[in-house]
Design a protein around this motif. Structure first.
Motif, PDB file in Angstrom:
ATOM      1  N   LEU A   1       0.714 -11.997  12.375  1.00 38.92           N
ATOM      2  CA  LEU A   1       0.614 -10.754  13.147  1.00 38.92           C
ATOM      3  C   LEU A   1      -0.784 -10.141  13.078  1.00 38.92           C
ATOM      4  CD1 LEU A   1       4.019  -9.058  12.198  1.00 38.92           C
ATOM      5  CD2 LEU A   1       3.457 -10.359  14.272  1.00 38.92           C
ATOM      6  N   ASN A   2      -1.586 -10.580  12.105  1.00 37.95           N
ATOM      7  CA  ASN A   2      -2.954 -10.045  11.943  1.00 37.95           C
ATOM      8  C   ASN A   2      -2.966  -8.517  11.871  1.00 37.95           C
ATOM      9  OD1 ASN A   2      -4.481 -12.483  11.878  1.00 37.95           O
ATOM     10  ND2 ASN A   2      -4.158 -12.688  14.090  1.00 37.95           N
ATOM     11  N   LYS A   3      -2.069  -7.962  11.082  1.00 42.43           N
ATOM     12  CA  LYS A   3      -2.012  -6.508  10.905  1.00 42.43           C
ATOM     13  C   LYS A   3      -3.299  -6.017  10.254  1.00 42.43           C
ATOM     14  CE  LYS A   3       2.275  -5.072  12.015  1.00 42.43           C
ATOM     15  NZ  LYS A   3       2.580  -3.885  12.838  1.00 42.43           N
ATOM     16  N   LEU A   4      -3.859  -4.958  10.803  1.00 41.45           N
ATOM     17  CA  LEU A   4      -5.078  -4.405  10.229  1.00 41.45           C
ATOM     18  C   LEU A   4      -4.794  -3.778   8.871  1.00 41.45           C
ATOM     19  CD1 LEU A   4      -6.729  -2.677  13.332  1.00 41.45           C
ATOM     20  CD2 LEU A   4      -7.146  -4.977  12.414  1.00 41.45           C
ATOM     21  N   ALA A   5      -5.780  -3.799   7.991  1.00 42.54           N
ATOM     22  CA  ALA A   5      -5.660  -3.107   6.705  1.00 42.54           C
ATOM     23  C   ALA A   5      -5.369  -1.637   6.966  1.00 42.54           C
ATOM     24  CB  ALA A   5      -6.951  -3.258   5.911  1.00 42.54           C
ATOM     25  N   ASP A   6      -4.485  -1.078   6.162  1.00 44.33           N
ATOM     26  CA  ASP A   6      -4.027   0.301   6.378  1.00 44.33           C
ATOM     27  C   ASP A   6      -3.940   0.995   5.025  1.00 44.33           C
ATOM     28  OD1 ASP A   6      -2.772   2.672   6.977  1.00 44.33           O
ATOM     29  OD2 ASP A   6      -1.083   1.764   8.049  1.00 44.33           O
ATOM     30  N   CYS A   7      -4.752   2.032   4.845  1.00 43.03           N
ATOM     31  CA  CYS A   7      -4.796   2.711   3.545  1.00 43.03           C
ATOM     32  C   CYS A   7      -3.500   3.450   3.229  1.00 43.03           C
ATOM     33  CB  CYS A   7      -5.976   3.676   3.487  1.00 43.03           C
ATOM     34  SG  CYS A   7      -5.861   5.065   4.638  1.00 43.03           S
ATOM     35  N   GLN A   8      -2.621   3.606   4.216  1.00 42.75           N
ATOM     36  CA  GLN A   8      -1.346   4.267   3.955  1.00 42.75           C
ATOM     37  C   GLN A   8      -0.305   3.307   3.376  1.00 42.75           C
ATOM     38  OE1 GLN A   8      -1.112   7.458   4.208  1.00 42.75           O
ATOM     39  NE2 GLN A   8      -3.054   7.800   5.245  1.00 42.75           N
ATOM     40  N   MET A   9      -0.613   2.029   3.336  1.00 35.01           N
ATOM     41  CA  MET A   9       0.324   1.025   2.848  1.00 35.01           C
ATOM     42  C   MET A   9      -0.070   0.555   1.456  1.00 35.01           C
ATOM     43  SD  MET A   9       2.663   0.607   5.059  1.00 35.01           S
ATOM     44  CE  MET A   9       2.933   1.225   6.726  1.00 35.01           C
ATOM     45  N   GLY A  10       0.849   0.624   0.517  1.00 33.52           N
ATOM     46  CA  GLY A  10       0.585   0.149  -0.830  1.00 33.52           C
ATOM     47  C   GLY A  10       0.385   1.280  -1.813  1.00 33.52           C
ATOM     48  N   THR A  11       0.020   0.932  -3.035  1.00 37.27           N
ATOM     49  CA  THR A  11      -0.185   1.881  -4.124  1.00 37.27           C
ATOM     50  C   THR A  11      -1.679   2.096  -4.308  1.00 37.27           C
ATOM     51  OG1 THR A  11       1.819   1.005  -5.162  1.00 37.27           O
ATOM     52  CG2 THR A  11       0.390   2.388  -6.518  1.00 37.27           C
ATOM     53  N   ARG A  12      -2.141   3.314  -4.094  1.00 38.65           N
ATOM     54  CA  ARG A  12      -3.563   3.601  -3.946  1.00 38.65           C
ATOM     55  C   ARG A  12      -4.418   3.054  -5.092  1.00 38.65           C
ATOM     56  NH1 ARG A  12      -5.881   7.105  -0.658  1.00 38.65           N
ATOM     57  NH2 ARG A  12      -4.427   6.035   0.738  1.00 38.65           N
TER      58      ARG A  12
ATOM     59  N   ASP B   1     -15.279  12.014   3.653  1.00 40.08           N
ATOM     60  CA  ASP B   1     -14.034  12.081   2.895  1.00 40.08           C
ATOM     61  C   ASP B   1     -12.866  11.900   3.856  1.00 40.08           C
ATOM     62  OD1 ASP B   1     -15.445  12.509   0.682  1.00 40.08           O
ATOM     63  OD2 ASP B   1     -15.122  14.690   0.596  1.00 40.08           O
ATOM     64  N   TYR B   2     -11.810  11.284   3.356  1.00 38.67           N
ATOM     65  CA  TYR B   2     -10.623  11.071   4.184  1.00 38.67           C
ATOM     66  C   TYR B   2      -9.403  11.523   3.410  1.00 38.67           C
ATOM     67  CZ  TYR B   2      -7.044   8.831   7.003  1.00 38.67           C
ATOM     68  OH  TYR B   2      -5.946   8.588   7.783  1.00 38.67           O
ATOM     69  N   PRO B   3      -8.875  12.711   3.678  1.00 34.61           N
ATOM     70  CA  PRO B   3      -7.689  13.172   2.952  1.00 34.61           C
ATOM     71  C   PRO B   3      -6.447  12.457   3.448  1.00 34.61           C
ATOM     72  CG  PRO B   3      -8.273  14.759   4.631  1.00 34.61           C
ATOM     73  CD  PRO B   3      -9.339  13.704   4.658  1.00 34.61           C
ATOM     74  N   ASP B   4      -5.508  12.168   2.542  1.00 30.63           N
ATOM     75  CA  ASP B   4      -4.231  11.593   2.952  1.00 30.63           C
ATOM     76  C   ASP B   4      -3.139  12.206   2.113  1.00 30.63           C
ATOM     77  OD1 ASP B   4      -4.955   8.459   1.258  1.00 30.63           O
ATOM     78  OD2 ASP B   4      -4.360  10.386   0.462  1.00 30.63           O
ATOM     79  N   ASP B   5      -1.985  11.538   2.014  1.00 29.31           N
ATOM     80  CA  ASP B   5      -0.838  12.172   1.363  1.00 29.31           C
ATOM     81  C   ASP B   5      -0.746  11.867  -0.114  1.00 29.31           C
ATOM     82  OD1 ASP B   5      -0.255   9.532   1.497  1.00 29.31           O
ATOM     83  OD2 ASP B   5       1.732   9.774   2.403  1.00 29.31           O
ATOM     84  N   GLN B   6      -1.849  11.454  -0.733  1.00 29.61           N
ATOM     85  CA  GLN B   6      -1.824  11.199  -2.169  1.00 29.61           C
ATOM     86  C   GLN B   6      -1.891  12.525  -2.930  1.00 29.61           C
ATOM     87  OE1 GLN B   6      -1.391   8.117  -3.462  1.00 29.61           O
ATOM     88  NE2 GLN B   6      -1.062   7.535  -1.345  1.00 29.61           N
ATOM     89  N   PRO B   7      -1.527  12.521  -4.229  1.00 30.90           N
ATOM     90  CA  PRO B   7      -1.547  13.764  -5.008  1.00 30.90           C
ATOM     91  C   PRO B   7      -2.935  14.373  -5.055  1.00 30.90           C
ATOM     92  CG  PRO B   7      -0.370  12.037  -6.180  1.00 30.90           C
ATOM     93  CD  PRO B   7      -1.010  11.396  -4.984  1.00 30.90           C
TER      94      PRO B   7
END
Length: 700
Positions: A451-462, A662-668
């Motif tokens: 599927l060649n899914k692009l890397a996604d910082c929302q997937m996985g354990t930071r 900076d890129y804020p996301d849903d991490q603590p």
């Protein structure tokens, strides 16, 4: 999707604001229904229309002439401001009239809890409580009395024995919709935590004239518009009966999991599911509590149960989880993994048990903001604890080695894991053969390579994400996720363990480098820079070297040195558009087996060396780097030989000087603030060591 933004609410608990923060993330999937079709359609099976008609005509709590329940019209007319008792009387009368049979009698009771602290269960053991206005107390195979610590007064009602909550809020109080939503979300979350076989939770909010129904499930929350329950008595009666139904499936419980109670507390239980032959199997639970539960309302909301095979008595694990409709089911990846060493083995599965769309009574047209989730149940072989529970360096390295080998075999089958972490690598069974000494689990977010899914910082354990994945949110043209991202995650698993524990598994204080990574986990640009700084040096802090045998240090340095140039090449490629790259990124996958083979050889070499008596070395910081002639060369699949060679340590300019967003996301949120000014962001100048180094081949 519509929500309100007011923060006003009513609470008797001084820790309400803390609780509010716990549920705010659960409110991302809020669906506001535009009409009352849903609330009118529920629970028609619990009582026929004629039976409700007869009740309303004879009942003293409903005036058919005035079309009104016998409730005060305004809070001003309430005796001693007691607006709970009139509502309790109405609910009790309805339930007593309809639940007369012996099976239902006494199993449901409306209780006034507006001044009763119902204790919460939290991961951080913080003592929170909440006070719903009324609750429907329940008895049955899914309920138990609240846990009471020795010496405390025994509680008779709590979130472990509640079928539903009813929140009463007078119109004069003016509680806004968002305040109602937060309040009932707190109740719903605790019901899910205390009742791990919950599929959904429904809660009523009432004032003098109207009701609103909130429905919580693994897709989030849905609420109805206000409905005048005086003008709609049949709908109101059906709601009361549905939320108090003796049938556990009506109130949102999975009745395939049942318990036996003694003195009000669960003492044993069973789980019913389909076996490999598609016939039902009833497994005894080994514990009344789940093996694992993450406590979330919305999302995958995984719950794992420890069971025993009723025929062989073999210990197994049953995993219940909720995938997004568009995601490939985990069981398909596990079917590919059957017979592969180093990967969890599936025994049986029920891939499509139920879905949130049907729970909400939705048709083919989905409301804006709704994301359907499907429950999958998988029965798997049981293994050891997390890889972090090792007791020797050899056990740890054997476990990681076999998990990487299993990962390679899955790569050959076309699968990428995307969430390599210590929590998803288990130790093998005590008598495990080579190949199964470490087990890779949890393929919830795995993908097909094709599927060649692009890397996604929302997937996985930071903490364990590769630099390319962390930077994907800011990279001009992120590359597709590949095996190198997972291999880099394996490296960070090893870094985390070696920097936090010693070779016998004893915990040490958190290392400053890892604290910095965790502190900046919500700042992708900074975290990527920190990880790049680590990869750019072969330095291992002295205190870490003193805690681990020489082969372990050699391996992690060689692993680091292998990943660094590949990471830099990927970072450079991500600056070009797919058209400009002309498929150059495919060279990484083309060399994948060589990459795996080299890493596995590093582990095999270290594991072999750990069996020798001289694995602990005394270091002379003034000695020159030298090669150990006794180390055998590493042989690549192509036949090339990589000789053990000393590596000259390079000095690097600090990557922190580069500008980035900076890129804020849903991490603590960050907990420390002094890290960026610390010299620890860039590894200290390496000291000279007598340890030998192996240069990794220059591969793409």
């Amino acid at each position: 999707m519509r929500t309100r933004s007011s923060d006003k609410t009513v609470s008797l608990d001084p820790t309400f604001e803390e609780q509010k923060q716990l549920v705010l993330s659960e409110l991302g999937g809020v669906v506001s229904l535009d009409d009352d079709t849903c609330i009118r359609s529920l629970y028609h099976h619990v009582a026929p229309e004629s039976a409700i008609d007869a009740f309303l005509k004879k009942s003293r709590i409903y005036n058919s002439t005035q079309r009104r329940w016998r409730l005060p019209r305004t809070g001003a007319k309430l005796l001693n401001n007691d607006f709970y008792t009139p509502f309790l009387t109405v609910f009790s009368s309805i339930m007593k009239h309809f639940w007369k049979d012996s099976a239902a009698q006494g199993t449901r009771e409306v209780v006034d809890t507006h001044s009763t602290d119902l204790r919460h269960c939290e991961v951080d053991s913080a003592i929170h409580h909440s006070r719903p206005s009324l609750v429907i107390k329940a008895q049955g195979p899914s309920f138990q009395l609240p846990y009471t610590t020795p010496g405390d007064k025994r509680c008779t009602v709590g979130y472990s024995n509640i079928a539903s909550c009813i929140e009463i809020q007078l119109e004069k109080d003016g509680v806004p919709l968002f305040g109602q939503l937060v309040q009932v979300a707190i109740y719903a979350r605790q019901i899910f935590i205390h009742q791990p076989n919950r599929l959904f939770v429904r809660i009523l909010v009432l004032n003098e004239q109207h009701i609103r129904l909130f429905h919580f499930d693994r897709s989030g929350v849905q609420y109805t518009p206000l409905l005048n329950f005086h003008d709609n008595p049949h709908t109101f009666v059906r709601l009361v009966l549905g939320l108090s139904s003796p049938d556990e499936s009506d109130i949102g419980l999975d009745d395939s999991i049942q318990w036996t109670t003694l003195n009000g507390r669960k003492v044993s239980g069973t789980l019913k599911t389909r076996g490999a032959d598609n016939e039902f199997v009833v497994y005894p639970l080994t514990s009344t509590q789940p093996l694992f539960s993450n406590g979330n309302i919305r999302g995958r909301s995984t719950v794992c149960w420890s069971v025993r095979d009723p025929t062989t008595n073999e210990k197994l694990v049953v995993k219940d989880s909720w995938r997004s409709e568009e995601r490939i089911s985990e069981h398909l990846f596990l079917e590919d993994a059957v017979g592969i060493s180093g990967v969890v083995q599936m025994v049986a599965c029920e891939p499509d048990r139920c879905n949130t769309k049907s729970m909400r009574g939705l048709g083919n047209v989905m409301p804006v903001g709704f994301r359907n989730r499907i429950e999958t149940r998988i029965v798997m072989k049981a293994y050891g604890k997390s890889v972090k529970k090792y007791t020797s360096a050899k056990q740890l390295f054997c476990a990681l080695r076999d998990a990487i080998a299993g990962h390679m075999e899955l790569f050959n089958k076309g699968t990428l894991h995307r969430d390599v972490s210590p929590y998803n690598i288990l130790l093998g069974k005590p008598d495990a053969e080579p190949g199964d000494r470490g087990i890779l689990i949890d393929f919830d977010i795995a993908v097909r390579r094709s599927l060649n899914k692009l890397a996604d910082c929302q997937m996985g354990t930071r903490l364990y994400q590769s630099v390319a994945v962390v930077k994907s949110c800011i990279a001009p043209h992120p590359l597709p996720y590949d095996h190198l991202d997972d291999l880099e995650s394996f490296l960070y698993v090893l870094v985390h363990i070696m920097w936090t524990y010693d070779s016998n598994g004893t915990t040490h204080r958190d290392h400053e480098m890892l604290l910095c990574w965790e502190q900046h986990s919500d700042e992708c640009s900074v975290l990527a820079t920190l990880k790049s700084a680590y990869l750019s040096t072969d330095y291992v802090p002295l205190e870490i070297q003193d805690r681990w045998p020489s082969p372990c240090i050699d391996l992690i340095v060689a692993f680091n040195t292998f990943i660094d140039p590949l990471m830099l090449k990927k970072r450079k490629l991500s600056e070009f558009s797919p058209a400009a790259r002309k498929g150059r990124e495919k060279v990484f996958a083309g060399n994948a087996i060589q990459h795996y083979t080299y890493i596995l050889q590093l582990f095999d070499k270290a594991i072999g060396a750990l069996d020798r008596p001289d694995t602990w070395q005394v270091f002379d910081s003034d000695s020159d780097d030298s090669s150990d002639a006794s180390d055998p060369p590493l042989v690549l699949p192509s036949g090339a030989v990589v000789e053990p060679t000393p590596i000259l340590r390079k000095s690097h300019c600090s990557p922190l000087k580069r500008t980035s967003d900076d890129y804020p996301d849903d991490q603590p949120p960050a907990k420390r603030s002094n890290c960026l000014s610390s010299h620890s962001l860039v590894a200290p100048a390496p000291r000279r060591s007598s340890r030998s180094r192996v240069r990794s081949p220059s591969w793409s």
